[in-house]
Scaffold this active site. Structure first.
Site, short mmCIF file in Angstrom:
data_model
loop_
_atom_site.label_atom_id
_atom_site.label_comp_id
_atom_site.label_asym_id
_atom_site.label_seq_id
_atom_site.Cartn_x
_atom_site.Cartn_y
_atom_site.Cartn_z
N HIS A 54 0.85 -1.19 0.00
CA HIS A 54 0.00 0.00 0.00
C HIS A 54 0.89 1.25 0.00
CE1 HIS A 54 0.74 -0.76 4.25
NE2 HIS A 54 0.25 0.42 4.60
N HIS A 56 1.45 3.87 1.91
CA HIS A 56 2.04 4.57 3.06
C HIS A 56 3.57 4.61 2.96
CE1 HIS A 56 -1.78 3.84 5.66
NE2 HIS A 56 -1.87 4.93 4.94
N ASP A 58 5.99 4.24 4.95
CA ASP A 58 6.83 3.22 5.57
C ASP A 58 6.76 1.88 4.81
OD1 ASP A 58 4.16 3.11 6.52
OD2 ASP A 58 4.76 1.98 8.30
N HIS A 59 6.07 1.88 3.67
CA HIS A 59 6.03 0.69 2.81
C HIS A 59 6.50 1.00 1.39
CE1 HIS A 59 3.73 -1.74 5.77
NE2 HIS A 59 3.39 -0.53 6.17
N HIS A 110 -7.33 -1.42 5.74
CA HIS A 110 -6.31 -0.50 6.27
C HIS A 110 -6.25 0.72 5.35
CE1 HIS A 110 -2.66 0.91 8.15
NE2 HIS A 110 -2.02 0.87 7.00
N ASP A 134 -0.13 -4.47 5.85
CA ASP A 134 -0.83 -4.01 7.04
C ASP A 134 -2.28 -4.51 7.05
OD1 ASP A 134 1.51 -2.79 7.64
OD2 ASP A 134 0.73 -0.73 7.63
N HIS A 173 4.61 -5.36 9.81
CA HIS A 173 5.13 -4.77 11.06
C HIS A 173 5.40 -5.83 12.11
CE1 HIS A 173 4.47 -0.40 10.37
NE2 HIS A 173 3.48 -0.81 9.60
ZN LIG Z 1 0.08 1.40 6.58
#
Ligand SMILES: [Zn+2]
Length: 282
Positions: A54, A56, A58-59, A110, A134, A173
């Protein structure tokens, strides 16, 4: 096939899937390009594509840099919010990289662009792997930011929950110990939850990852996959599966670590890399 588990940022995982006969590789969630480049070099691998779960930061933050460094690099993801996206995927679309097969699974909840990737190798005794981002965590599931509880429930139960039970679960995560502490609140009598939590705490102390689990294992201790169990229904005071699931999500939200407990606006800002501590206090 070999799966390299790469710990990045505070508690994220990035992965490198390597076809061992050719050293061709596909990355999952290439958020930290430098770290990925180090691993690629160390493994003597060639990067063919990036699978992004996705958008975001941090991905997906490393996508642009990697696309610049590797002209022609294929970047797969759910929608154009994914940086450097070249291939928006559709549900059940299959991709092939040498002997490595990938089935793309749209799993909204998410975020609306969330995609999980089910991966297996031709003529290999290795178990298949599910890269769940996520959506599904070990012992838990992602926070619903864009979708509804019903969408997340369907993503987990009808899409991921119907994959082969021996599939290894590689999630986005390291939230395992915290997830299992919550799972123990939901099912205080469960010795399976207690054992897995003790193991996860041990791994945490040794700074070792808790991925992968298997889908079969998740059904034994992950409350979000156990909404038909009497204990889970009792905890939520509901019986309808979607209502049980929604109540679990709500209860899990109030069980978060300080960072996880940010208000929704600050949480989004954090996920987008625009985190402002002042906003968080509102
Ligand atoms: Zn996320």
């Amino acid at each position: 096939m070999k799966v390299k588990v790469i710990s990045i940022l505070e508690d994220n995982y990035m992965y490198l899937i390597i076809e061992e006969s050719t050293q061709q590789a596909v990355a999952v969630d290439a958020a930290v390009s430098k770290r990925l480049l180090e691993i690629i070099q160390k493994e003597g691998a060639t990067l063919k594509a990036i699978l992004t779960t996705h958008h975001h930061w941090d991905h997906a933050r490393g996508n642009e840099e990697l696309a610049r460094l590797f002209p022609g690099l294929e970047v797969y993801g759910g929608d154009k919010r994914v940086g450097a996206l070249t291939h928006p995927v559709t549900h059940n679309e299959e991709l092939k990289f040498g002997s490595i097969n990938v089935r793309c699974l749209l799993t909204p909840g998410h975020t609306m662009d969330h995609v999980c990737y089910f991966v297996w190798e031709d003529n290999s005794p290795d178990a298949p792997a599910a890269f769940t981002g996520d959506a599904l965590f070990i012992g838990g599931c992602g926070k619903i930011l864009e979708g509804t509880a019903e969408q997340m429930y369907k993503s987990l139960t009808e899409v991921l929950g119907t994959l082969p039970m021996d599939a290894k679960v590689f999630c986005g995560h390291e939230y395992t110990a915290r997830n299992l502490k919550f799972a123990l609140q939901v099912e205080p009598e469960s010795s399976i939850v207690k054992d897995k939590l003790a193991w996860a705490k041990q791994r945490e102390e040794e700074d070792l990852p808790t991925v992968p689990s298997t889908l079969a294992e998740e059904f034994l201790y992950n409350p979000f996959l156990r909404v038909s169990e009497e204990a889970v229904q009792k905890f939520t005071g509901k019986a309808d599966p979607v209502e049980v699931f929604a109540a679990l999500c709500k209860a899990r939200n109030s069980f978060r670590k300080p960072k996880e407990r940010l208000n929704p606006q600050a949480m989004l800002a954090f996920e987008w890399g625009l985190f402002d501590p002042l906003l968080a206090k509102k």
